[in-house]
Design an enzyme around this catalytic site. Structure first.
Site, PDB file in Angstrom:
ATOM      1  N   SER A  63      22.629  64.588  73.894  1.00 51.25           N
ATOM      2  CA  SER A  63      23.140  65.942  74.116  1.00 51.25           C
ATOM      3  C   SER A  63      22.068  66.982  74.395  1.00 51.25           C
ATOM      4  CB  SER A  63      23.996  66.388  72.928  1.00 51.25           C
ATOM      5  OG  SER A  63      25.267  65.782  72.983  1.00 51.25           O
ATOM      6  N   LYS A 201      18.917  72.935  70.647  1.00 52.78           N
ATOM      7  CA  LYS A 201      19.999  71.965  70.875  1.00 52.78           C
ATOM      8  C   LYS A 201      19.690  70.681  70.126  1.00 52.78           C
ATOM      9  CE  LYS A 201      23.851  70.572  72.360  1.00 52.78           C
ATOM     10  NZ  LYS A 201      24.020  70.010  70.998  1.00 52.78           N
ATOM     11  N   THR A 202      20.703  70.158  69.456  1.00 54.03           N
ATOM     12  CA  THR A 202      20.600  68.852  68.816  1.00 54.03           C
ATOM     13  C   THR A 202      21.033  67.763  69.791  1.00 54.03           C
ATOM     14  OG1 THR A 202      22.854  69.071  67.988  1.00 54.03           O
ATOM     15  CG2 THR A 202      21.063  69.732  66.499  1.00 54.03           C
ATOM     16  N   GLY A 203      20.728  66.531  69.423  1.00 54.29           N
ATOM     17  CA  GLY A 203      21.203  65.373  70.178  1.00 54.29           C
ATOM     18  C   GLY A 203      21.162  64.152  69.288  1.00 54.29           C
TER      19      GLY A 203
END
Length: 260
Positions: A63, A201-203
């Site tokens: 992501s 942003k995380t992923g």
């Protein structure tokens, strides 16, 4: 006298950097995870890298690709801005926050896969290779699935490449309109206090073993902007909070994340 002073100052900086590396290494050690973090000052170019071999290794973007994908979608007219509406079709997903209509802002923040798959269909698979190459965003293995490539391992990127990409985003050096950058910045906003604003942003790349957790972004402090990219090997979903926790603690350790 001046020469000895400069030498002493240089030694102090070197020792400080080494101590900071040790402090950050302890964060990963205490958590019991294998990971890396790259931190860079936009103003001075000062860099700190923990676990350099891993920082150079590419992993599925997952992501975190939503950062670039949002810019692409805005540029291509696939979405209109942060208030773009995505209508839920009633499909029940395992993540409860996905089971409702979304705006671009909410879709970005909850990592809504079906929303960004809609975006990918609107952009069209043929457009992505050129954008990825033009922005030096890791490596895209072709042929690829147009709505899965950032999830299935076709698109990979290293922590070092994430930071280089984010630098271009912050400096607005990529070929995107100012309005696209403005909308991206709004959806990337994560936190603030009187001393800083955090955009991130995380992923979570789950289609490999071990899975890989990401946290990438930048901190706007009063006197600098600090870019960062962290990834770590995750054993299960219980490790996911470590992404933000370690990244924030690492930024605090070098004074890049003021809290008072």
């Amino acid at each position: 006298m001046l020469k000895s002073t400069l030498l002493a100052f240089g030694l102090f900086i070197a020792l400080s950097a080494r101590a900071e590396n040790q402090a950050i290494a302890k964060l990963f050690l205490r958590a019991g995870v294998d990971g890396t973090i790259v931190i860079e000052s936009l103003t001075t170019g000062q860099r700190l890298v923990h676990n350099d071999p891993r920082a150079q290794q590419r992993y599925p973007a997952a992501s975190t690709f939503k950062v670039l994908n949002t810019l692409i979608a805005l540029e291509e007219g696939a979405i209109s801005g942060e208030n773009q509406i995505f209508h839920w079709n009633g499909t029940q997903y395992s993540i409860a926050n996905w089971n409702q209509d979304q705006t671009l802002d909410s879709a970005f923040k909850v990592s809504c896969v079906w929303c960004y798959q809609q975006i990918a269909l609107r952009v069209g698979a043929l457009k992505y290779p050129a954008y990825i190459q033009q922005t030096n965003y890791g490596h895209l293995l072709e042929p690829f699935n147009g709505t899965e490539f950032w999830l299935d391992g076709s698109l990979t990127i290293s922590a070092e490449e994430q930071v280089a990409f984010l630098r271009q985003v912050v400096e607005r050096k990529l070929p995107f309109k100012a309005s696209s950058y403005d909308s991206l910045k709004k959806v990337m906003f994560a936190d603030e206090n009187a001393q800083y604003r955090l955009y991130a942003k995380t992923g979570w790349a789950t289609r490999m073993t071990p899975s890989v957790g990401w946290y990438v972004g930048y901190v706007e402090a009063k006197d600098d902007v600090w870019l960062f990219a962290l990834n770590l090997a995750t054993r299960d979903a219980n490790d996911l909070p470590l992404r933000t926790q370690i990244a924030k603690d690492a930024l605090k350790a070098i004074g890049a994340f003021p809290t008072k």
